[in-house]
Design a protein around this motif. Sequence first.
Motif, PDB file in Angstrom:
ATOM      1  N   LYS A 111       2.977  10.235  -9.494  1.00 32.82           N
ATOM      2  CA  LYS A 111       2.379  10.370 -10.840  1.00 32.82           C
ATOM      3  C   LYS A 111       1.492  11.624 -10.918  1.00 32.82           C
ATOM      4  O   LYS A 111       1.551  12.374 -11.882  1.00 32.82           O
ATOM      5  N   ILE A 171      -7.252   2.910   4.416  1.00 29.28           N
ATOM      6  CA  ILE A 171      -5.802   2.913   4.641  1.00 29.28           C
ATOM      7  C   ILE A 171      -5.441   3.909   5.734  1.00 29.28           C
ATOM      8  O   ILE A 171      -6.078   4.936   5.893  1.00 29.28           O
ATOM      9  N   SER A 212       2.241   1.806  -3.403  1.00 32.26           N
ATOM     10  CA  SER A 212       1.191   2.250  -4.316  1.00 32.26           C
ATOM     11  C   SER A 212       0.868   3.727  -4.097  1.00 32.26           C
ATOM     12  O   SER A 212       0.722   4.500  -5.062  1.00 32.26           O
ATOM     13  N   MET A 254       0.829  -1.211   0.000  1.00 33.67           N
ATOM     14  CA  MET A 254       0.000   0.000   0.000  1.00 33.67           C
ATOM     15  C   MET A 254       0.863   1.260   0.000  1.00 33.67           C
ATOM     16  O   MET A 254       0.608   2.217  -0.714  1.00 33.67           O
ATOM     17  N   LYS A 267       3.759   5.798  -5.425  1.00 35.52           N
ATOM     18  CA  LYS A 267       3.764   5.816  -6.899  1.00 35.52           C
ATOM     19  C   LYS A 267       2.650   6.736  -7.444  1.00 35.52           C
ATOM     20  O   LYS A 267       2.900   7.558  -8.333  1.00 35.52           O
ATOM     21  N   ASN A 268       1.480   6.604  -6.874  1.00 35.38           N
ATOM     22  CA  ASN A 268       0.348   7.404  -7.357  1.00 35.38           C
ATOM     23  C   ASN A 268       0.540   8.897  -7.084  1.00 35.38           C
ATOM     24  O   ASN A 268       0.246   9.730  -7.937  1.00 35.38           O
TER      25      ASN A 268
END
Lengths: 312, 369
Positions: free
Chosen positions: B11, B209, B4, B1, B7-8
Amino acid sequence: MENLIEVRGLVKKYKELIAINNVDLDVKKGKILGLLGPNGSGKTTLINCILSLLDFNKGSIKICGEEMTPESYHIKEKIGVVFQDVGVFEELTVYENIDYFCSLYINDKEKRKKYVNGAIDLVGLNDFKKFVPKKLSGGLLRRLNIACGIAHKPEIIILDEPTVAVDPQSRNNILEGIKKLNKEGATIIYTSHYMEEIDLICDDIVILDKGKVIAKGTSEELKNSIEVNEKIKFDTKKLSQAVLKEIKEDKNVIEALYKDGSCEVIYKKGNNNLLNLIKTLNKHNIEYEAIHLSMPTLNDVFLELTGKDLRD
Amino acid sequence: MFRSVYKNTFKILIRDKITLFWTIMFVVLLAIMFKMTFSTLDEIDKFETLPIAASKEVLQDEYFKLYLETIEKEKYIKLIMSDDNNANELFEKKKIAAYIKDEENIVVGKSTSRIKETIVKSLMDGYIQNKSLVMNILIENPNVNLDEILKFNTFIKDESQKSINIVSTYFYTLIGMQAIYSYLWGLKVMYMYEANLSTQGKRNTISPINKKKSILASIIAVWTISIITSLFCLGFISFILSVDIGNKLFGILLIILLGTFTGVSFGSFIAVSNKQNIEFKNGIGVGITMMWSFFAGMMSSYIKILIERYIPVFNKFNPVALITDGLYSLAINNAGIRFYENMIYLIIISVIFVFGTMFFVRGKKYESL
């Protein structure tokens, strides 16, 4: 039937203003509950309290039988929310936005891909996958907003005024999508100030005004609970005050209004209301055309309970 | 998590063209403008040695005399010994551009151009700044070999005997400003997580989360972007504009790491510490960064010297000044005490901003949305 969400005695105050006033609410598993009320009636505040975003002064909120807190991650997993304001990232495409929000719930890449494509199908954004939000129309943006909230296939879906400012085509698409999600097993809370939408898709309805629950039940139950039973509307070029007075004298008539060549008569429960009206008109040789008969709406319920129109 | 989220966030933010403009293009354009301005100065400097008079009293300070003689040897100035009366005569005959009465009292001729005046002031600033460095070293280490330090050859030249141009300090300030501009990323990332700031924040808050972990992952992502943009600007200034930033890579990297982190934490603090809209918060960020840059000497290095002299504590809490001074001390001093002192102050400022941010986001639920 099992209650998935139970709200008891909820009170939320903003200084002196009571935004939610002792609200009790039950959301039954597999049903669509409609929260109906004018702007500022407390619908969004109630949703934010249920989601544990907002602190509240009194009461309790249970979801799936457990107290809802900001750390109830196992409960949060089961919930999908579509907020009233569009909340997407301008820097990401349609697909990437849905994937981003889905990734907060689903780790498995392959599963997520399937879910994201499913959500795109559901809201009809297949032709816009690679578009960035600013290239979408208002209606398409709303659809994207919905897809971001429901892509992870939640058990409970909360939609807060999802059809505000959308075109009729997108509205139909959204309502169809919601019904489909419900058929697939999702329990839904749907808030709106559009009574037609609530009437169309909701199993149970709660009417809020000034933070208070003023009525609850099915659409039928609510409509049967008021005095108004039916409305008859007809067009006629001329209607004298004497005839209008005679129509009003019928024991079942609550109100009769004549304006701009159109007359509306509101009736209580009773037999042969239409027949009696036609008899009166014929007696006075009144020529009429286009008679419309309609049943009471949720607006009539609201009007009778609060003395004001839902759209006021 | 965690991966992720990292990374997001990376981006999303790397595609934010407006923030990229302010953190890269704006700085690059300013650097080019600086270069063009200072190139003109260099050209003038090449062809015309400035005649400068100095009083007998001021030349009694052997180190100051040595400094003036050193820059005379490099043909920046032609030194003339004088007194007040003689200086007036020389001004009238337009034979001198400036008269140094004492270190802090420089008289510039009425007919002296602004450019020559700036050059004289910059040369004096260079001395005063270095003198302040020596004083600091003496306070920290009274047993240091002063003769070694006070050799102006080592003072203004590094080990490779390469001269350090005083105008480089303007670029150091620019690098400092760029690092603190990372506040834009910090501000933006907090908007992604605070439910009372944005709908994306609401979505993230209601997700299953852990909020602290996802904020941490996102902060690391924006820090990465900030480091990349800072290194890009630094590379541009060093390699394309040929500005001397020294060769102490470890030190430079440490400055960038700490400088950008200070910027990111500053941005997060602005985002959560008040209820104004994002435009207002951006305004606060720009205003404070510009103020810091100004007091760090971006417009005139004399300002920084004035601050150092009269309210030294101010620049200890000015991250742009700390970065500028860090780069400067790296270039002249092999990452000595002064450099590490600057880095420690940067850490202290970051910690203050981090704790401030934590204080404001500590609430689990919001009072209003």
